[in-house]
Scaffold this motif. Structure first.
Motif, PDB file in Angstrom:
ATOM      1  N   VAL A  31      11.558  55.731  75.008  1.00  0.00           N
ATOM      2  CA  VAL A  31      11.419  57.178  74.802  1.00  0.00           C
ATOM      3  C   VAL A  31      11.202  57.476  73.315  1.00  0.00           C
ATOM      4  N   PRO A  32      10.077  58.077  72.942  1.00  0.00           N
ATOM      5  CA  PRO A  32       9.863  58.431  71.534  1.00  0.00           C
ATOM      6  C   PRO A  32      10.783  59.576  71.119  1.00  0.00           C
ATOM      7  N   GLN A  47      26.470  64.705  72.209  1.00  0.00           N
ATOM      8  CA  GLN A  47      26.888  63.543  72.996  1.00  0.00           C
ATOM      9  C   GLN A  47      26.884  63.871  74.486  1.00  0.00           C
ATOM     10  N   HIS A  48      27.427  65.030  74.825  1.00  0.00           N
ATOM     11  CA  HIS A  48      27.485  65.422  76.232  1.00  0.00           C
ATOM     12  C   HIS A  48      26.083  65.594  76.814  1.00  0.00           C
ATOM     13  N   VAL A  49      25.219  66.281  76.081  1.00  0.00           N
ATOM     14  CA  VAL A  49      23.863  66.545  76.583  1.00  0.00           C
ATOM     15  C   VAL A  49      23.070  65.254  76.726  1.00  0.00           C
ATOM     16  N   ILE A  98      18.116  59.337  64.314  1.00  0.00           N
ATOM     17  CA  ILE A  98      17.379  58.743  65.428  1.00  0.00           C
ATOM     18  C   ILE A  98      18.130  57.535  65.987  1.00  0.00           C
ATOM     19  N   SER A  99      18.699  56.716  65.105  1.00  0.00           N
ATOM     20  CA  SER A  99      19.435  55.537  65.570  1.00  0.00           C
ATOM     21  C   SER A  99      20.673  55.940  66.372  1.00  0.00           C
ATOM     22  N   LYS A 100      21.300  57.034  65.985  1.00  0.00           N
ATOM     23  CA  LYS A 100      22.470  57.519  66.720  1.00  0.00           C
ATOM     24  C   LYS A 100      22.059  58.045  68.091  1.00  0.00           C
ATOM     25  N   ILE A 101      20.963  58.765  68.134  1.00  0.00           N
ATOM     26  CA  ILE A 101      20.447  59.260  69.414  1.00  0.00           C
ATOM     27  C   ILE A 101      20.027  58.090  70.306  1.00  0.00           C
ATOM     28  N   ARG A 102      19.471  57.045  69.665  1.00  0.00           N
ATOM     29  CA  ARG A 102      18.975  55.878  70.401  1.00  0.00           C
ATOM     30  C   ARG A 102      20.087  55.164  71.157  1.00  0.00           C
ATOM     31  N   ASN A 103      21.334  55.342  70.730  1.00  0.00           N
ATOM     32  CA  ASN A 103      22.458  54.738  71.452  1.00  0.00           C
ATOM     33  C   ASN A 103      22.560  55.273  72.879  1.00  0.00           C
ATOM     34  N   TYR A 104      21.966  56.439  73.120  1.00  0.00           N
ATOM     35  CA  TYR A 104      22.042  57.063  74.441  1.00  0.00           C
ATOM     36  C   TYR A 104      20.702  57.044  75.180  1.00  0.00           C
ATOM     37  N   ILE A 135      21.409  63.742  80.214  1.00  0.00           N
ATOM     38  CA  ILE A 135      19.975  63.686  80.518  1.00  0.00           C
ATOM     39  C   ILE A 135      19.353  62.302  80.344  1.00  0.00           C
ATOM     40  N   SER A 136      20.034  61.398  79.637  1.00  0.00           N
ATOM     41  CA  SER A 136      19.419  60.106  79.315  1.00  0.00           C
ATOM     42  C   SER A 136      18.942  59.310  80.534  1.00  0.00           C
ATOM     43  N   PRO A 137      19.643  59.325  81.687  1.00  0.00           N
ATOM     44  CA  PRO A 137      19.142  58.560  82.827  1.00  0.00           C
ATOM     45  C   PRO A 137      17.795  59.061  83.341  1.00  0.00           C
ATOM     46  N   LEU A 138      17.420  60.288  82.967  1.00  0.00           N
ATOM     47  CA  LEU A 138      16.188  60.888  83.472  1.00  0.00           C
ATOM     48  C   LEU A 138      14.996  60.659  82.551  1.00  0.00           C
ATOM     49  N   LEU A 139      15.254  60.223  81.327  1.00  0.00           N
ATOM     50  CA  LEU A 139      14.191  60.118  80.331  1.00  0.00           C
ATOM     51  C   LEU A 139      13.412  58.822  80.493  1.00  0.00           C
ATOM     52  N   THR A 140      12.078  58.932  80.389  1.00  0.00           N
ATOM     53  CA  THR A 140      11.199  57.764  80.486  1.00  0.00           C
ATOM     54  C   THR A 140      10.206  57.789  79.330  1.00  0.00           C
ATOM     55  N   ASP A 141       9.323  56.806  79.313  1.00  0.00           N
ATOM     56  CA  ASP A 141       8.318  56.756  78.260  1.00  0.00           C
ATOM     57  C   ASP A 141       7.275  57.862  78.403  1.00  0.00           C
TER      58      ASP A 141
END
Length: 265
Positions: free
Chosen positions: A114-115, A78-80, A103-109, A84-90
């Protein structure tokens, strides 16, 4: 995946170190294109000496990489991800080896652009013999990238994500089951006259040979069993005794029990 693409492995412990070593040893990537993070980067000095970028800053690692492998323990996810999520793009590929994080849990962030690929290696990754199960967008280039990466440390299999728990039992817990079978074979070898070191070596190499027969020739196990059994022979006598003792049913019960336990975690 093009070798010049940069890769960041966040949270480099045992799995991250093994993956990094496999990528470097196979020349899949050059050291300057590989960034490794850890709270105490001094523990990654061997990789720094090889020319990799070593840091304790996940944000810098993501900013300079296209492929991001998250190898932290589940309770740090959750912390990681929040970090980093604001930096991730397609333009990124996100690969997670954290157990229990779907994947659905990660997708919340993480943005929908982002694949995301989940990867579950086993402990044999340490010697580049892992059976790594993968789940995610099978048609997306990100999956091809992930397959190519984990082929550097063993073999891969794409599965439905709902089977990840089952894969834990068969491919991850399974390492222990096969090691126990080898130990039992070695104990039998000691009882019939071999020294312990001889018995373990002979049992382990025999198990390795049996595995390679299946992996290289793509035959059913019973085909290879039939080739070594003869009428009234010693092999069939031993096999029947194993089955009288419940060998196959015990292995099946062990795997299904592990799967049930993993589902509860």
């Amino acid at each position: 995946m093009k070798k010049e693409q940069s890769i960041a492995i966040l949270g480099v412990g045992n799995i991250g170190s093994a993956l990094a070593k496999g990528l470097l040893d196979s020349k899949f990537i050059s050291p300057p294109s590989l960034t490794l993070t850890r709270r105490n980067p001094d523990k990654l000095s061997a990789f720094k000496e090889r020319g990799c970028i070593v840091t304790d800053n996940n944000i810098e690692a993501v900013q300079s990489s296209q492929v991001i492998v998250i190898a932290v323990e589940p309770h740090h996810m959750q912390h990681v991800l929040s970090e980093i999520s604001p930096l991730l793009t397609d333009q990124h590929t996100l690969i997670s080896v954290a157990t229990s994080w779907t994947i659905s849990k990660i997708r919340n962030y993480v943005s929908e652009d982002v694949p995301i690929v989940r990867a579950m290696p086993n402990t044999a990754i340490a010697i580049s013999e892992s059976m790594t199960c993968l789940a995610g967008p099978t048609k997306h280039p990100a999956m091809k990238q992930t397959i190519e990466m984990f082929k550097c440390v063993g073999d891969t299999e794409i599965i439905d994500e709902e089977l990840m728990t089952s894969a834990t039992a068969l491919a991850a817990c399974g390492i222990a089951f096969f090691l126990r079978a080898i130990r039992a074979a070695a104990q039998g070898g000691i009882e019939i006259g071999f020294h312990a070191d001889q018995a373990i070596k002979m049992a382990a190499q025999t198990a390795k040979g049996a595995s390679e027969l299946l992996l290289q020739d793509h035959q059913h196990p019973e085909y290879e069993i039939d080739r070594v059994t003869t009428p009234k022979g010693c092999t069939i006598a031993g096999l029947n005794q194993l089955e009288h003792g419940g060998f196959s049913s015990a292995m099946i019960r062990g795997i299904t029990t592990s799967a049930e336990k993993a589902a509860d975690l």
